[in-house]
Motif scaffolding. Structure first.
Motif, PDB file in Angstrom:
ATOM      1  N   UNK A 239     -45.680  15.432  -3.210  1.00  0.00           N
ATOM      2  CA  UNK A 239     -45.817  16.459  -4.235  1.00  0.00           C
ATOM      3  C   UNK A 239     -45.513  15.972  -5.631  1.00  0.00           C
ATOM      4  N   UNK A 240     -44.861  14.801  -5.800  1.00  0.00           N
ATOM      5  CA  UNK A 240     -44.577  14.402  -7.168  1.00  0.00           C
ATOM      6  C   UNK A 240     -45.107  13.023  -7.568  1.00  0.00           C
ATOM      7  N   UNK A 266     -49.231  13.630 -10.158  1.00  0.00           N
ATOM      8  CA  UNK A 266     -50.342  14.520  -9.803  1.00  0.00           C
ATOM      9  C   UNK A 266     -50.341  15.718 -10.740  1.00  0.00           C
ATOM     10  N   UNK A 267     -51.404  15.866 -11.525  1.00  0.00           N
ATOM     11  CA  UNK A 267     -51.430  16.910 -12.553  1.00  0.00           C
ATOM     12  C   UNK A 267     -52.728  17.696 -12.443  1.00  0.00           C
ATOM     13  N   UNK A 268     -52.731  18.751 -11.615  1.00  0.00           N
ATOM     14  CA  UNK A 268     -53.982  19.483 -11.395  1.00  0.00           C
ATOM     15  C   UNK A 268     -54.419  20.313 -12.600  1.00  0.00           C
ATOM     16  N   UNK A 269     -53.463  20.809 -13.376  1.00  0.00           N
ATOM     17  CA  UNK A 269     -53.804  21.689 -14.501  1.00  0.00           C
ATOM     18  C   UNK A 269     -54.425  20.862 -15.617  1.00  0.00           C
ATOM     19  N   UNK A 272     -52.468  20.603 -18.929  1.00  0.00           N
ATOM     20  CA  UNK A 272     -51.243  19.814 -18.783  1.00  0.00           C
ATOM     21  C   UNK A 272     -51.565  18.324 -18.777  1.00  0.00           C
ATOM     22  N   UNK A 275     -52.249  17.294 -22.331  1.00  0.00           N
ATOM     23  CA  UNK A 275     -50.995  17.240 -23.090  1.00  0.00           C
ATOM     24  C   UNK A 275     -50.180  16.006 -22.732  1.00  0.00           C
ATOM     25  N   UNK A 279     -49.010  13.241 -25.352  1.00  0.00           N
ATOM     26  CA  UNK A 279     -47.597  13.031 -25.669  1.00  0.00           C
ATOM     27  C   UNK A 279     -47.126  11.655 -25.210  1.00  0.00           C
ATOM     28  N   UNK A 281     -46.476  10.823 -22.146  1.00  0.00           N
ATOM     29  CA  UNK A 281     -45.726  10.869 -20.892  1.00  0.00           C
ATOM     30  C   UNK A 281     -46.519  10.200 -19.778  1.00  0.00           C
TER      31      UNK A 281
ATOM     32  N   UNK B  97     -40.181  19.518  -1.425  1.00  0.00           N
ATOM     33  CA  UNK B  97     -40.532  20.455  -2.495  1.00  0.00           C
ATOM     34  C   UNK B  97     -39.532  21.585  -2.678  1.00  0.00           C
ATOM     35  N   UNK B 151     -47.747  27.208 -22.167  1.00  0.00           N
ATOM     36  CA  UNK B 151     -48.611  26.457 -23.086  1.00  0.00           C
ATOM     37  C   UNK B 151     -47.985  26.394 -24.478  1.00  0.00           C
ATOM     38  N   UNK B 154     -44.965  24.031 -24.424  1.00  0.00           N
ATOM     39  CA  UNK B 154     -45.354  22.616 -24.369  1.00  0.00           C
ATOM     40  C   UNK B 154     -45.813  22.150 -25.739  1.00  0.00           C
ATOM     41  N   UNK B 158     -42.804  19.910 -26.770  1.00  0.00           N
ATOM     42  CA  UNK B 158     -43.183  18.564 -26.310  1.00  0.00           C
ATOM     43  C   UNK B 158     -43.998  17.845 -27.363  1.00  0.00           C
ATOM     44  N   UNK B 159     -45.087  18.479 -27.791  1.00  0.00           N
ATOM     45  CA  UNK B 159     -46.000  17.767 -28.685  1.00  0.00           C
ATOM     46  C   UNK B 159     -45.482  17.676 -30.112  1.00  0.00           C
ATOM     47  N   UNK B 164     -38.489  18.186 -25.002  1.00  0.00           N
ATOM     48  CA  UNK B 164     -38.533  18.281 -23.537  1.00  0.00           C
ATOM     49  C   UNK B 164     -39.820  17.665 -22.997  1.00  0.00           C
ATOM     50  N   UNK B 165     -39.787  17.123 -21.774  1.00  0.00           N
ATOM     51  CA  UNK B 165     -41.010  16.583 -21.169  1.00  0.00           C
ATOM     52  C   UNK B 165     -41.940  17.703 -20.693  1.00  0.00           C
ATOM     53  N   UNK B 166     -43.230  17.420 -20.681  1.00  0.00           N
ATOM     54  CA  UNK B 166     -44.196  18.450 -20.278  1.00  0.00           C
ATOM     55  C   UNK B 166     -44.418  18.479 -18.777  1.00  0.00           C
ATOM     56  N   UNK B 167     -44.142  17.373 -18.102  1.00  0.00           N
ATOM     57  CA  UNK B 167     -44.453  17.339 -16.673  1.00  0.00           C
ATOM     58  C   UNK B 167     -43.279  16.799 -15.869  1.00  0.00           C
ATOM     59  N   UNK B 258     -47.496  25.063 -11.598  1.00  0.00           N
ATOM     60  CA  UNK B 258     -48.789  24.462 -11.894  1.00  0.00           C
ATOM     61  C   UNK B 258     -48.859  23.972 -13.333  1.00  0.00           C
ATOM     62  N   UNK B 259     -48.370  24.812 -14.244  1.00  0.00           N
ATOM     63  CA  UNK B 259     -48.478  24.486 -15.663  1.00  0.00           C
ATOM     64  C   UNK B 259     -47.669  23.239 -16.008  1.00  0.00           C
ATOM     65  N   UNK B 260     -46.526  23.034 -15.347  1.00  0.00           N
ATOM     66  CA  UNK B 260     -45.678  21.892 -15.676  1.00  0.00           C
ATOM     67  C   UNK B 260     -45.788  20.773 -14.636  1.00  0.00           C
ATOM     68  N   UNK B 261     -46.807  20.845 -13.784  1.00  0.00           N
ATOM     69  CA  UNK B 261     -47.023  19.829 -12.743  1.00  0.00           C
ATOM     70  C   UNK B 261     -45.746  19.550 -11.956  1.00  0.00           C
ATOM     71  N   UNK B 262     -45.110  20.621 -11.450  1.00  0.00           N
ATOM     72  CA  UNK B 262     -43.886  20.469 -10.664  1.00  0.00           C
ATOM     73  C   UNK B 262     -44.237  20.474  -9.185  1.00  0.00           C
ATOM     74  N   UNK B 263     -43.480  19.695  -8.420  1.00  0.00           N
ATOM     75  CA  UNK B 263     -43.766  19.617  -6.991  1.00  0.00           C
ATOM     76  C   UNK B 263     -43.022  20.721  -6.237  1.00  0.00           C
TER      77      UNK B 263
END
Lengths: 565, 317
Positions: A239-240, A266-269, A272, A275, A279, A281, B97, B151, B154, B158-159, B164-167, B258-263
């Motif tokens: 997952x990460x 893994x960045x599906x959005x 994101x 971005x 940035x 990252x 997760x 959004x 971020x 972030x930008x 803070x990190x975005x992902x 989803x927005x922050x690509x978190x597991x």
């Protein structure tokens, strides 16, 4: 003056200025009236008449070479790979990762040709015997040497129909070790598509004893793969991230990897991903979202490349009856679709219009000059409403029926294409209904006639795995083959392609394929739309990764490194 | 004894809920069109022979009830099966997760309760300009969907500011805290505003009640009135709504993850539903329902602490 013009064009296309500013700056360099109109048209078509500093869309194959070492690179994937066992790796991100770990007997080069990899050489004693000499001195990531037995074991795994690459082996009779470092593949019948497919995971080589020991868990997070590639599997945090480390004893010393560790996220959005690249990252990603291309073009934090690709977008004709069974209506519909505009809007400028479906590029792995000449002769992708309307009138009552186009629900590109097709049809008096299909059942259209019932056409964005048009052409247009849904049957095409499949000589095979292509461009067994490029973004810290579509079957990370020493 | 009966009753209810739920989810997923094969191949065509082999390998060709009963039997033996897409044990997939989602939800819940109650109290007790400002802010907060908040955050943090990190979810406590601050804030925004609003009105209502006037008349010091007579009574609706909001965070985490690509589990639930990965969907759904029931049970138990009148009476609530 021409430098000014190029700068102006680059800035305008890159979205760095408004139209008003363009007019002002154009006036400064003495460009006005008709000249400016021509300039704007050149910008719009994406292929400037001037020699631009930006390469034409979808022609880039390399990025500036890497000079220095990098400790750690963070790479973005648009979804998490389902596994890293090469026999099940049949989609973008699985292949993007596994190609750096598990190498194949051959490989796809950045120029999209085939070259030897784990097989040092190849010979064909007779059309049914393909003999591969295994490269000496290659070791797996655990230090053990790669042997002919590993190769035989690996190729035989593909004979199981469960393997996603099993289709490459339909004409294979047996795979045997015929010398200490020699493997022979015996064919049931001649098949010239088999050999180049060994550049894909169809020719992947793993360590036999390790795979046997791991059983079903091979290639999963708990059974990490072992290969011969420039990078070794280190860890997979479900997952990460997936982490690969440099193979310090990589056999191809001319391409010794410069990056110590590569970390895949893994960045599906889509937003994101964009971005994270902006940035810094994430250092880089292949196939960055089309929605974010403008931002990536404009940033100073890295560079966007639009690489040469084998991806093709087409409309597949789904049935043997209905309005599209009429050749005149297929032609009329294609003439009404504005393919250059489609390439520009649907792919945000990162695609070129396609003139013929199944042959994605004028340049394949062979027969370049012949193919380019034949490509130039194909009808241009221009709109001709008068001719289209004439054909519709000739077709008579068939034109009155409503046609259904299937699109993948919630998949924006397909929805946009379906809308464009619908609008084009309306313009010439045809009527098209859009039918959204649940995302995970869209694939059923490819193999279930039940799923295709009531559907006249559906959109497909597919790619050829190898620069061999027969891979795509043959199953799609020969009667009785899997993907020939509309019963297309032209004896001239069938005869050309049946000969081509058996023809070992490249120039002869090329002329047979091109002869079929000329007929197909008129018959329209499917409607060609676009050739999307591979968008690749590389952040400031890194360079060197090939920009072309080869990244699925070429160990691209070995060329990655720092721009300076 | 009453506590034991209460817990037993709740547990029985939980098991029944889970059983019914698992059947409904399995059925719904079964009826829904499509197959996981599409995910694995990215919708690329494969020959019918390979498709048939995969269908047989995973038992997709068997009838619904056979598949469900088989799944249920395995679960009762503690085996949640293997993910179809990842060919990996579901328990392993969830274990990696669950931490992210638990941390995210706990962090957001803390923010909601802390800031929601403090802002609501400030608003009700201070009145005037503070009240107006908080009212305006919370109106915006309630109306902002978490993905919009994500959004905006971020692009600002972030930008522009690079704070803070975005992902990513980070590793280790401090790193996690740093990575999950924006996601938790985005997730907590609407809930905080809602709880603040509710705290404000509940407090205002209590402030106007007779027993408060009486207490004032008897000269009880104001802080004591607020603590004992206003807050304690206002806490009942706050707990109810706070509890529900927090339980809802588990589902709401989907968007933010989803927005922050978190597991996290939320985003994984959505992905696995899209992929029709039966064993994974079932396991996550069971887990979420269990978590929801547990949170609600805790809320019910809290009522007892706050208000002796609703102390548990044998689990028949």
């Amino acid at each position: 003056m021409s430098d000014d013009l190029n700068q102006l064009r680059t800035d305008y296309l890159g979205g760095h200025m408004t139209r008003r500013e363009l007019l002002r700056r154009a006036a400064v360099i003495g460009l006005s009236g008709p000249a400016l109109g021509g300039f704007l048209a050149a910008c719009a078509s994406g292929t400037g008449t001037t020699t631009s500093s930006a390469p034409a869309i979808g022609t880039t194959v390399l990025t500036p070479p890497a000079k220095g070492e990098v400790d750690r690179v963070s790479w973005g994937l648009f979804y998490e790979p389902s596994g890293l066992d090469w026999i099940y790796d049949y989609n973008y991100e699985e292949n993007t990762v596994v190609t750096n770990i598990t190498e194949s007997l051959l490989r796809l080069t950045p120029q999209l040709t085939i070259e030897p990899a784990l097989a040092a050489s190849f010979s064909e004693t007779d059309p049914l015997k393909k003999v591969y000499q295994i490269r000496p001195g290659v070791t797996f990531h655990d230090g053990s040497p790669m042997t002919a037995d590993d190769v035989v074991f690996s190729l035989r795994r593909q004979l199981n129909p469960n393997s996603f690459w099993n289709f490459a082996y339909v004409n294979v009779k047996s795979i045997d070790k015929t010398g200490p470092a020699e493997v022979t593949v015996t064919m049931k019948r001649p098949d010239e598509v088999f050999h180049p497919l060994l550049a894909t995971p169809a020719g992947g080589v793993g360590k036999a004893s390790y795979i046997k020991a791991k059983g079903k868990s091979y290639g999963t997070p708990s059974g990490g793969p072992i290969g011969t590639g420039p990078f070794a599997f280190k860890s997979w945090a479900q997952g990460s991230s997936i982490v690969l480390t440099r193979n310090e004893s990589y056999w191809d010393s001319a391409h010794a990897p410069k990056v110590r560790e590569i970390d895949f996220s893994f960045i599906p959005q889509e937003s994101t991903m964009t971005t994270a690249l902006l940035s810094g990252e994430i250092d880089g990603a292949y196939h960055t979202p089309y929605s974010g291309l403008d931002q990536l073009r404009g940033t100073s934090s890295g560079k966007l490349y639009l690489g040469k690709s084998l991806i093709f977008t087409e409309i597949i004709i789904a049935g043997t009856s209905g309005p599209l069974a009429d050749h005149r209506l297929r032609t009329a519909l294609l003439l009404a679709i504005d393919r250059p505009a489609l390439a520009k809007t649907v792919y945000n400028g990162a695609a070129t219009p396609l003139k013929n479906t199944v042959v994605p590029l004028p340049e394949w792995g062979y027969g370049h000059a012949q193919a380019a000449a034949a490509w130039a002769k194909l009808p241009p992708p221009t709109v001709d409403l008068t001719q289209a309307k004439k054909l519709v009138a000739q077709a008579g009552p068939a034109a009155k029926q409503t046609m259904t186009i299937a699109t993948r629900a919630s998949f924006q590109r397909y929805i946009n294409i379906a809308t464009i097709v619908q609008a084009a049809a309306t313009q010439i008096g045809l009527s098209v209904k859009i039918k959204p299909i649940a995302p995970n059942s869209y694939g059923d259209l490819f193999f279930s006639s039940k799923a295709r019932s009531g559907i006249d056409m559906f959109i497909s964005e597919n790619y050829a795995d190898i620069p061999e048009p027969l891979e795509i052409l043959y199953p799609a247009v020969i009667p009785g083959q899997f993907y020939n849904y509309n019963g297309y049957n032209n004896p001239a095409v069938t005869s050309d392609l049946n000969q081509a499949v058996k023809e070992p000589s490249d120039p002869k095979r090329a002329s047979l394929v091109l002869s079929a292509q000329a007929v197909l461009a008129n018959d329209l067994a499917a409607l060609p739309l676009a050739n999307p490029a591979v968008p690749l973004f590389l952040g400031k810290r890194i360079t060197g990764a090939p920009a072309s579509f080869c990244y699925l079957y070429y160990p691209w990370a070995r060329d990655l490194g720092a721009p300076g020493t | 004894m009453r506590i034991a009966a209460f817990i037993t009753g709740r547990l029985a209810g939980l098991v029944a809920t889970l059983l019914v739920m698992s059947f409904i989810v399995y059925g719904a997923l079964y009826v829904a069109p499509g197959s996981p094969i599409d995910t694995i191949t990215g919708g690329r065509p494969l020959p019918p022979k390979t498709i048939a082999a995969i269908n047989a390998e995973y038992g997709f060709d068997k009838p619904f009830l056979v598949r469900y009963v088989q799944w249920l039997g395995n679960v009762l033996h503690g085996d949640f099966g293997q993910s179809i897409v990842f060919r990996e044990n579901v328990s392993t997939l969830l274990a990696s997760r669950i931490g992210t989602t638990a941390f995210l939800v706990a962090y957001a819940a803390l923010l909601i309760i802390l800031f929601g109650v403090i802002l609501g109290l400030l608003s009700a007790l201070r009145k005037g300009r503070a009240d107006t400002a908080i009212l305006a802010t919370t109106t915006v907060g309630i109306a902002t969907p978490s993905f919009v908040a994500a959004i905006v955050m971020i692009s600002v943090f972030t930008l522009t500011l690079h704070w803070f990190p975005a992902i990513g979810a980070g590793a280790g406590f401090t790193d996690r805290l740093w990575h999950l601050t924006m996601p938790a804030a985005a997730l907590a925004l609407a809930g905080t505003a809602y709880v603040a609003r509710l705290t404000r009105s509940a407090t205002n209502e209590e402030l106007g009640r007779e027993h408060v006037d009486t207490a004032r008349g008897r000269g009880v010091p104001e802080p004591l009135i607020i603590r004992r007579h206003v807050l304690r009574n206002a806490l009942i609706p706050i707990t109810t709504v706070g509890g529900l909001t927090v339980a809802g965070l588990i589902a709401g985490s989907v968007v933010v993850e989803n927005a922050f690509a978190l597991n996290g589990l939320g985003s994984y639930l959505v992905t696995s539903v899209e992929q029709k990965d039966f064993p994974v969907v079932q396991a996550i759904a069971l887990l979420l329902v269990a978590a929801f029931v547990v949170v609600n049970t805790i809320v019910d138990a809290l009522y007892g602490l706050i208000d002796p009148r609703v102390r548990v009476t044998g689990g028949d609530r």
